[in-house]
Design a protein around this motif. Structure first.
Motif, PDB file in Angstrom:
ATOM      1  N   HIS A  32      -2.213  -4.164  10.303  1.00 27.57           N
ATOM      2  CA  HIS A  32      -3.009  -5.232   9.672  1.00 27.57           C
ATOM      3  C   HIS A  32      -2.765  -6.574  10.339  1.00 27.57           C
ATOM      4  O   HIS A  32      -3.033  -7.624   9.753  1.00 27.57           O
ATOM      5  CB  HIS A  32      -2.691  -5.327   8.175  1.00 27.57           C
ATOM      6  CG  HIS A  32      -2.380  -4.001   7.568  1.00 27.57           C
ATOM      7  ND1 HIS A  32      -1.192  -3.699   6.976  1.00 27.57           N
ATOM      8  CD2 HIS A  32      -3.114  -2.869   7.549  1.00 27.57           C
ATOM      9  CE1 HIS A  32      -1.201  -2.440   6.598  1.00 27.57           C
ATOM     10  NE2 HIS A  32      -2.341  -1.918   6.931  1.00 27.57           N
TER      11      HIS A  32
ATOM     12  N   HIS B 234       0.820  -1.215   0.000  1.00 28.81           N
ATOM     13  CA  HIS B 234       0.000   0.000   0.000  1.00 28.81           C
ATOM     14  C   HIS B 234       0.852   1.262   0.000  1.00 28.81           C
ATOM     15  O   HIS B 234       2.039   1.209   0.303  1.00 28.81           O
ATOM     16  CB  HIS B 234      -0.981   0.023   1.176  1.00 28.81           C
ATOM     17  CG  HIS B 234      -0.347   0.013   2.536  1.00 28.81           C
ATOM     18  ND1 HIS B 234      -0.090  -1.156   3.228  1.00 28.81           N
ATOM     19  CD2 HIS B 234       0.099   1.012   3.341  1.00 28.81           C
ATOM     20  CE1 HIS B 234       0.463  -0.869   4.393  1.00 28.81           C
ATOM     21  NE2 HIS B 234       0.608   0.442   4.492  1.00 28.81           N
TER      22      HIS B 234
ATOM     23  N   GLU C  31       7.737   0.994   4.940  1.00 34.16           N
ATOM     24  CA  GLU C  31       7.247  -0.066   5.827  1.00 34.16           C
ATOM     25  C   GLU C  31       7.483  -1.389   5.105  1.00 34.16           C
ATOM     26  O   GLU C  31       7.139  -1.534   3.941  1.00 34.16           O
ATOM     27  CB  GLU C  31       5.738   0.153   6.078  1.00 34.16           C
ATOM     28  CG  GLU C  31       5.079  -0.908   6.947  1.00 34.16           C
ATOM     29  CD  GLU C  31       3.580  -0.625   7.161  1.00 34.16           C
ATOM     30  OE1 GLU C  31       2.969   0.090   6.357  1.00 34.16           O
ATOM     31  OE2 GLU C  31       3.031  -1.160   8.147  1.00 34.16           O
TER      32      GLU C  31
ATOM     33  N   HIS D 297       4.076   7.101   3.828  1.00 33.16           N
ATOM     34  CA  HIS D 297       5.010   5.988   3.610  1.00 33.16           C
ATOM     35  C   HIS D 297       4.517   5.076   2.495  1.00 33.16           C
ATOM     36  O   HIS D 297       3.369   5.155   2.078  1.00 33.16           O
ATOM     37  CB  HIS D 297       5.229   5.181   4.902  1.00 33.16           C
ATOM     38  CG  HIS D 297       4.027   4.448   5.429  1.00 33.16           C
ATOM     39  ND1 HIS D 297       3.167   4.978   6.359  1.00 33.16           N
ATOM     40  CD2 HIS D 297       3.530   3.205   5.142  1.00 33.16           C
ATOM     41  CE1 HIS D 297       2.209   4.097   6.636  1.00 33.16           C
ATOM     42  NE2 HIS D 297       2.401   3.013   5.903  1.00 33.16           N
TER      43      HIS D 297
ATOM     44  N   GLU E  55      -3.772   3.549   1.891  1.00 32.71           N
ATOM     45  CA  GLU E  55      -4.143   3.564   3.308  1.00 32.71           C
ATOM     46  C   GLU E  55      -4.255   5.026   3.720  1.00 32.71           C
ATOM     47  O   GLU E  55      -3.269   5.753   3.685  1.00 32.71           O
ATOM     48  CB  GLU E  55      -3.022   2.869   4.111  1.00 32.71           C
ATOM     49  CG  GLU E  55      -3.173   2.929   5.614  1.00 32.71           C
ATOM     50  CD  GLU E  55      -1.969   2.301   6.343  1.00 32.71           C
ATOM     51  OE1 GLU E  55      -0.810   2.605   5.991  1.00 32.71           O
ATOM     52  OE2 GLU E  55      -2.205   1.515   7.276  1.00 32.71           O
TER      53      GLU E  55
HETATM   54 CO    CO Z   1       1.152   1.253   6.371  1.00 35.96          CO
END
Ligand code: CO
Length: 134
Positions: free
Chosen positions: A112, A7, A130, A79, A54
């Motif tokens: 998540h 994402h 990430e 990010h 996100e």
């Molecule tokens: Co994230």
């Protein structure tokens, strides 16, 4: 080591307004907001088929995106999240190459429910990355 783009995270001042734009103007598949007190954010996911966006909004005190929002009051790209098969192996390799990992440097459970680490922007061309084990 890295696989797919999981994402792209965009921090926003008003997550419902942002979600509404994606839903009604951009015609995207938008999830309900989820408050994540352990992570200091509220999240909404936008499913793009090949990847996700996100949306992040500050939740409570000491949110990890608070400083970012001070610098970017209208929001901005926060990010990118890349998938890895084995996060411990990835961390080991990053340590060998002196790529800086934020916080304790150890994987923790991400928003998540999967193990994640964040690589410091100073080690990654000014981009917060990430890594998520999938
Ligand atoms: Co994230």
């Amino acid at each position: 080591m890295i696989g797919k783009l999981n994402h792209i995270a965009i921090a926003v001042p008003n997550i419902n307004e942002a979600a509404e734009q994606y839903r009604s103007i951009f015609g995207a598949k938008v999830s309900e907001p989820v408050e994540q007190p352990d992570h200091g954010v509220t999240t909404i996911f936008i499913d793009l088929g090949n990847t996700k966006i996100e949306l992040l909004q500050v939740l409570g005190e000491d949110s990890p995106i608070e400083k970012f929002m001070d610098k970017n009051p209208k929001g901005g790209m926060h990010h990118i999240c890349l998938e890895v098969e084995d996060i411990n192996q990835a961390v080991e390799k990053l340590n060998t190459h002196e790529v800086s990992i934020t916080g304790t440097g150890k994987p923790r459970t991400g928003a998540h429910g999967k193990p994640v680490v964040f690589l410091h922007p100073k080690s990654c061309n000014g981009t917060l990355i990430e890594l998520e084990e999938v």
